[in-house]
Design an enzyme around this catalytic site. Structure first.
Site, short mmCIF file in Angstrom:
data_model
loop_
_atom_site.label_atom_id
_atom_site.label_comp_id
_atom_site.label_asym_id
_atom_site.label_seq_id
_atom_site.Cartn_x
_atom_site.Cartn_y
_atom_site.Cartn_z
N SER A 34 6.34 1.00 21.33
CA SER A 34 7.78 0.87 21.63
C SER A 34 8.04 0.34 23.04
O SER A 34 9.13 -0.15 23.30
CB SER A 34 8.47 2.21 21.47
OG SER A 34 7.86 3.18 22.29
N ASP A 324 16.12 7.19 26.77
CA ASP A 324 16.00 8.31 25.84
C ASP A 324 14.83 9.17 26.31
O ASP A 324 14.25 8.91 27.37
CB ASP A 324 15.91 7.86 24.37
CG ASP A 324 14.60 7.15 24.04
OD1 ASP A 324 13.62 7.26 24.81
OD2 ASP A 324 14.54 6.48 22.99
N HIS A 327 11.77 6.79 26.71
CA HIS A 327 11.83 5.38 27.11
C HIS A 327 12.76 5.14 28.30
O HIS A 327 13.77 5.82 28.44
CB HIS A 327 12.28 4.52 25.93
CG HIS A 327 11.42 4.69 24.71
ND1 HIS A 327 11.78 5.51 23.66
CD2 HIS A 327 10.21 4.20 24.42
CE1 HIS A 327 10.81 5.48 22.75
NE2 HIS A 327 9.84 4.70 23.18
#
Ligand SMILES: *[C@@H]1O[C@H](CO)[C@@H](O)[C@H](O)[C@H]1NC(C)=O
Ligand SMILES: *[C@@H]1O[C@H](CO)[C@@H](O)[C@H](O)[C@H]1NC(C)=O
Length: 349
Positions: A34, A324, A327
């Site tokens: 990610s 988040d 991240h």
């Protein structure tokens, strides 16, 4: 007359400019999780997605793209800084084709790891499959540009590999405590052998400029701090030490591969130090909050838990290091990209 001189100077300037751009990096090719997934997970069946608000709220047109941030990723900023393009597209995006991918593409998939078991856990794209997609891309590129030109692009492109955090995060949550010192060492060696293999395979396929990312200070991610709330929600030192140890070993692997693979330019692009600096001196980078992420309460939300109805979501992502619970925000990503270009990727230019 004066007019003419200016005109010729102008032409000379353009031509000189052109001759410099011939040496420019033709493409950026990205593998990983990610940290660099530009939206591949939108097109596979997994719960690990981020193609909905508030993700992407600071993207052009407030568009959730499947990037796990409020805006661009470090790889987008790198591509932009090198004068290639402002966004690196996801390979599985049906709106894109080889015309777009020829100057850069991301095969990354949120949730994946070096270890097949990691990608299996969330049914995301395993690293070996990312390489299969890359081979498919090579075939398309050769039919699009012709063999010679395609091979030139493939050997001059910058390759970025950014993966590994999920392997450790998941091992931690599954085992909560490692059974023994020996098992940690063993697991690290296992991941390193996969990393070495992956780089050697890329080299065999024609890649020459490869940056493999070290792991970030995992113990300072909001999710890990939250788990540490009994102890004041500080960074989890044990995890950071593990990451530092792994990064050192990865550095040794990189040195070994550089020695064995003739003509390779290989760097360990370390984001640990810059992130550590940001996390411990947030003020000097213009951040107010380093402990809590922006989305939701900032303590644990990721993916679907970060939906737009979550009333706790912050209004000022630029004040937050983290977007988040796992991240970073676009603002952090830009700082990280600048650091990577200056300290590591400059070797490829
Ligand atoms: C890629 O897509 C563009 C626009 O949709 C189209 O014009 C172009 O012909 C396509 N290229 C290839 C090689 O299919
Ligand atoms: C991961 O799975 C693929 C496909 O089954 C296999 O080829 C590969 O060897 C596996 N990797 C490791 C390290 O076991």
């Amino acid at each position: 007359m004066y007019y003419k001189v200016v005109y010729y100077l102008f032409i000379a300037y353009i031509l000189l400019g052109r001759s410099c751009t011939c040496k420019k990096i033709p493409a950026i090719i990205v593998f990983g999780d990610s940290s660099v997934d530009a939206g591949n997970n939108n097109y596979i069946s997994t719960i690990l997605k981020s193609n909905f608000e508030p993700y992407g709220c600071d993207f052009d047109g407030r568009k959730p793209t499947g990037r796990f941030s409020n805006g661009k990723l470090p790889t987008d900023f790198i591509s932009q800084a090198l004068g290639i393009k402002s966004l690196i597209p996801a390979y599985l995006d049906p709106k894109c084709n080889i015309t777009d991918f020829a100057t850069g593409v991301s095969f990354a998939s949120a949730g994946t790891g070096y270890d097949n078991a990691t990608s299996d856990l969330f049914s995301v794209i395993p690293l070996w499959k990312e390489l299969e997609y890359y081979k498919e891309f090579q075939r398309d590129l050769r039919s699009y540009l012709g063999h010679e030109k395609a091979n030139q692009v493939l050997s001059e492109a910058i390759y970025i590999i950014s993966v590994g955090t999920n392997d450790f995060l998941e091992k931690y949550s599954v085992l909560s405590k490692w059974t023994s010192e020996y098992s940690v060492e063993n697991y690290e060696q296992y991941l390193l052998s996969i990393a070495e293999n992956f780089i050697a395979k890329l080299y065999k396929l024609g890649a020459r400029k490869i940056a493999v990312a070290g792991l970030p200070p995992m113990g300072c991610l909001p999710l890990e701090r939250t788990k540490n709330f009994m102890f004041g929600s500080g960074c989890v030192e044990e995890q950071n030490n593990l990451v530092k140890d792994f990064n050192e070993k990865l550095k040794a692997s990189v040195a070994m591969l550089k020695h064995n693979l003739v003509g390779i330019k290989l760097v360990l692009s370390d984001t640990y130090d810059i992130l550590w600096n940001i996390i411990h001196n947030p003020d000097s980078f213009g951040f107010a909050d380093v402990r809590k992420a922006c989305c939701g309460t900032g303590l644990f939300e990721i993916g679907y838990m970060c939906d737009k109805l979550n009333i706790f979501t912050c209004w000022d992502p630029n004040n937050h290091v983290f977007w988040d619970a796992l991240h970073t925000t676009e603002k952090t990503n830009r700082i990280v990209a600048d650091d990577l270009i200056k300290n590591y990727l400059s070797e490829f230019l």
